[in-house]
Design a protein around this motif. Structure first.
Motif, PDB file in Angstrom:
ATOM      1  N   GLY A  16       0.900  -1.355  -0.036  1.00 41.84           N
ATOM      2  CA  GLY A  16      -0.411   0.301   0.183  1.00 41.84           C
ATOM      3  C   GLY A  16       0.722   1.306   0.177  1.00 41.84           C
ATOM      4  N   MET A  17       0.221   2.193   0.708  1.00 38.88           N
ATOM      5  CA  MET A  17       1.158   3.745   0.798  1.00 38.88           C
ATOM      6  C   MET A  17       2.196   3.534   2.051  1.00 38.88           C
ATOM      7  N   ASN A  18       2.794   2.814   1.980  1.00 44.52           N
ATOM      8  CA  ASN A  18       4.011   2.579   3.511  1.00 44.52           C
ATOM      9  C   ASN A  18       4.956   4.270   2.535  1.00 44.52           C
ATOM     10  N   ALA A  19       5.354   3.974   3.634  1.00 42.57           N
ATOM     11  CA  ALA A  19       6.537   5.898   3.916  1.00 42.57           C
ATOM     12  C   ALA A  19       7.635   5.592   2.217  1.00 42.57           C
ATOM     13  N   SER A  20       7.753   4.661   2.210  1.00 44.53           N
ATOM     14  CA  SER A  20       8.762   4.856   0.755  1.00 44.53           C
ATOM     15  C   SER A  20       8.276   4.646  -0.545  1.00 44.53           C
ATOM     16  N   THR A  53      14.732   8.067  -4.107  1.00 43.27           N
ATOM     17  CA  THR A  53      14.371   8.506  -3.034  1.00 43.27           C
ATOM     18  C   THR A  53      13.830   7.307  -2.240  1.00 43.27           C
ATOM     19  N   ALA A  54      13.040   6.558  -2.997  1.00 45.49           N
ATOM     20  CA  ALA A  54      12.657   5.572  -1.803  1.00 45.49           C
ATOM     21  C   ALA A  54      13.123   4.276  -1.446  1.00 45.49           C
ATOM     22  N   ILE A  55      15.008   3.958  -1.763  1.00 46.15           N
ATOM     23  CA  ILE A  55      16.210   4.029  -0.764  1.00 46.15           C
ATOM     24  C   ILE A  55      16.032   4.615   0.165  1.00 46.15           C
ATOM     25  N   GLY A  56      16.328   5.453  -0.204  1.00 42.35           N
ATOM     26  CA  GLY A  56      16.377   6.286   1.276  1.00 42.35           C
ATOM     27  C   GLY A  56      15.422   6.842   2.855  1.00 42.35           C
ATOM     28  N   THR A  57      13.995   6.506   1.682  1.00 42.42           N
ATOM     29  CA  THR A  57      12.875   6.744   3.484  1.00 42.42           C
ATOM     30  C   THR A  57      12.924   5.425   4.024  1.00 42.42           C
ATOM     31  N   PRO A  83      14.692   4.050  10.313  1.00 39.30           N
ATOM     32  CA  PRO A  83      14.874   2.032  11.573  1.00 39.30           C
ATOM     33  C   PRO A  83      13.207   2.397  11.757  1.00 39.30           C
ATOM     34  N   LEU A  84      12.452   2.997  11.324  1.00 40.20           N
ATOM     35  CA  LEU A  84      10.339   3.445  12.092  1.00 40.20           C
ATOM     36  C   LEU A  84      10.020   3.433  10.005  1.00 40.20           C
ATOM     37  N   HIS A  85      10.829   2.625   9.687  1.00 39.50           N
ATOM     38  CA  HIS A  85      10.544   1.788   8.327  1.00 39.50           C
ATOM     39  C   HIS A  85      11.398   0.476   7.732  1.00 39.50           C
ATOM     40  N   GLY A  86      11.893   0.402   6.928  1.00 36.50           N
ATOM     41  CA  GLY A  86      12.673  -1.027   6.401  1.00 36.50           C
ATOM     42  C   GLY A  86      13.806  -1.178   7.731  1.00 36.50           C
ATOM     43  N   GLY A  87      14.872  -0.421   8.566  1.00 37.99           N
ATOM     44  CA  GLY A  87      15.662  -0.350   9.062  1.00 37.99           C
ATOM     45  C   GLY A  87      14.938  -1.334  10.277  1.00 37.99           C
ATOM     46  N   PRO A 102      18.092  -3.960   3.064  1.00 35.93           N
ATOM     47  CA  PRO A 102      18.897  -3.600   1.750  1.00 35.93           C
ATOM     48  C   PRO A 102      18.001  -4.782   0.773  1.00 35.93           C
ATOM     49  N   ILE A 103      18.139  -6.230   1.428  1.00 37.80           N
ATOM     50  CA  ILE A 103      16.850  -7.292   0.712  1.00 37.80           C
ATOM     51  C   ILE A 103      15.830  -6.757   1.206  1.00 37.80           C
ATOM     52  N   PHE A 104      15.113  -5.784   1.996  1.00 37.45           N
ATOM     53  CA  PHE A 104      14.112  -5.463   1.692  1.00 37.45           C
ATOM     54  C   PHE A 104      14.321  -4.631   1.103  1.00 37.45           C
ATOM     55  N   ALA A 105      14.883  -3.480   0.249  1.00 35.81           N
ATOM     56  CA  ALA A 105      14.705  -2.916  -0.533  1.00 35.81           C
ATOM     57  C   ALA A 105      14.896  -3.731  -2.325  1.00 35.81           C
TER      58      ALA A 105
END
Ligand code: COA
Length: 365
Positions: free
Chosen positions: A189-193, A213-217, A221-225, A332-335
């Motif tokens: 859905g409309m997640n942050a990245s 942009t998406a990778i930076g987002t 740590p509140l998202h993919g980190g 990165p695997i998430f990305a």
């Protein structure tokens, strides 16, 4: 004026786009990719089939799947210039920085980077899905002082990534595990990245800028980190006996427990049980059941004390750890997986584009 009613903090509940790609039903704990419940897809279709589903709106037939796999495999080799740039990066560079830089550099070497025809956009989308894992694996080998492993066109996406990291063909079990992780992370859905990718492409910028942009987002740590934070937390706790004190202390100091809680899911994140099952099996297999024992205890305490559930990052951390993947490659695997969703959202945004430009509420003097 009650500003919370007109513009909730963090845009909570605000609808930013119509999408045919995925539906996150927070109250029910349901995730749908283009008409398919995630539970129907997980364990039944491959990542490549999900890429096709997101990009074309339907699951591929045999010929379509073969053609997609062939295109992805052929798109893997990186331009020499991108390899040189990756080589120049300090070996201490966090892999998410290297990935962001590598994707940005891809845009400099792609003659089609500024071609905004939809045919070219589709080609770039597939190239990115193929090359994001290759950048990740190549940089990992470089920083480890090891020769870069050439992609193997006979392998699918998950197997090729593992092959490029370890310089050996993965077992079927390893391949299937990572493939399922990819399927579960492909879109949401409309997640942050995804939102940030759509904002960038909505200015009619280019595909590479939007994925950068998406990778930076995603990195935060509140998202993919969060998946990296989970394993660091488990390592810090050390053993199941330390869990209760750790959680009590974190809550007393208003610290977040990584991998717990979700903006949209108010019940169980439907991806978590699939990841938990894999985490349980794998942590037993490597003879370290303490990871799943600690995780389960944390999840239980957080539910009892705060009514919060584990999210996608919570158990994926133990899965990746058990596969022997270095901690700083978790995000990165998430990305890699989410590039499927990001590119699909970018194509969707372009197909019915309007500049995304909200307002701010001035509270200054
Ligand atoms: N650990 C401890 N408390 C948490 C928490 C967590 N992981 N997640 C939420 N909470 C608490 C907050 O402290 C807050 O409590 P309060 O009302 O007593 O102040 C309440 O739950 C609401 O949290 P909030 O951060 O406002 O929710 P949000 O919708 O803005 O945030 C997340 C959602 C995902 C950012 C948040 O749950 C979080 O930071 N989780 C940890 C990071 C993570 O796993 N991210 C990956 C998401 S897929």
């Amino acid at each position: 004026m009650n500003t919370a009613a007109t513009h909730p903090k963090g845009l909570e509940g605000v609808v930013a786009a119509d999408t045919r790609l995925s539906d996150v039903r927070g109250e029910e704990g349901v995730l749908v990719y283009a008409g398919y419940n995630i539970n129907e897809l997980a364990g039944h279709v491959s990542f490549e089939e999900v890429v096709h589903l997101l990009h074309k709106g339907h699951l591929p037939n045999r010929a379509e799947l073969d053609a997609l796999k062939k295109t992805l495999a052929a798109s893997r080799p990186l331009p020499e210039g991108v390899m040189r740039i990756l080589h120049e990066l300090p070996s201490s560079t966090p892999p998410m920085h290297a990935l962001r830089t590598g994707v940005s550099a891809l845009g400099c070497f792609d003659p089609e980077a500024e071609d905004d025809s939809m045919e070219a956009q589709h080609r770039k989308a597939l190239r990115l899905i193929a090359q994001v894992p290759v950048i990740t694996a190549a940089f990992h080998r470089m920083r480890s002082g090891k020769p870069v492993v050439a992609p193997d066109s006979s392998l699918g996406e998950a197997a090729n990534f593992l092959h490029m990291i370890d310089d050996e063909k993965p077992s079927k079990e390893k391949e299937q595990t990572l493939d399922l992780c990819y399927v579960l992370h492909a879109d949401h859905g409309m997640n942050a990245s995804t939102f940030s990718a759509r904002v960038t492409i909505a200015t009619l910028s280019d595909m590479y800028s939007a994925i950068t942009t998406a990778i930076g987002t995603l990195k935060g740590p509140l998202h993919g980190g969060a998946n990296e934070g989970v394993i660091k937390m488990l390592q810090e706790i050390g053993s199941p006996a330390g869990v209760d004190a750790y959680v009590d202390n974190a809550l007393a100091h208003k610290q977040k427990i990584m991998g717990i809680g979700h903006r949209v899911y108010k019940t169980l994140d439907p991806r978590a049980p699939h990841l938990r099952a894999m985490a349980q099996k794998l942590s037993q297999k490597i003879g370290e059941p303490k990871w799943i024992e600690m995780s389960d205890r944390i999840a239980r305490l957080m539910y009892e004390k705060k009514h919060l559930n584990a999210n996608v990052d919570f158990y994926s951390a133990t899965v990746y750890y058990s596969l022997g993947i270095p901690t700083d490659l978790f995000t990165p695997i998430f990305a890699i997986a989410r590039t499927a969703g990001w590119t699909a959202h970018i194509l969707e945004q372009l197909s019915e584009n309007r500049l995304i430009r909200p307002q701010s509420n001035y509270i200054g003097p």
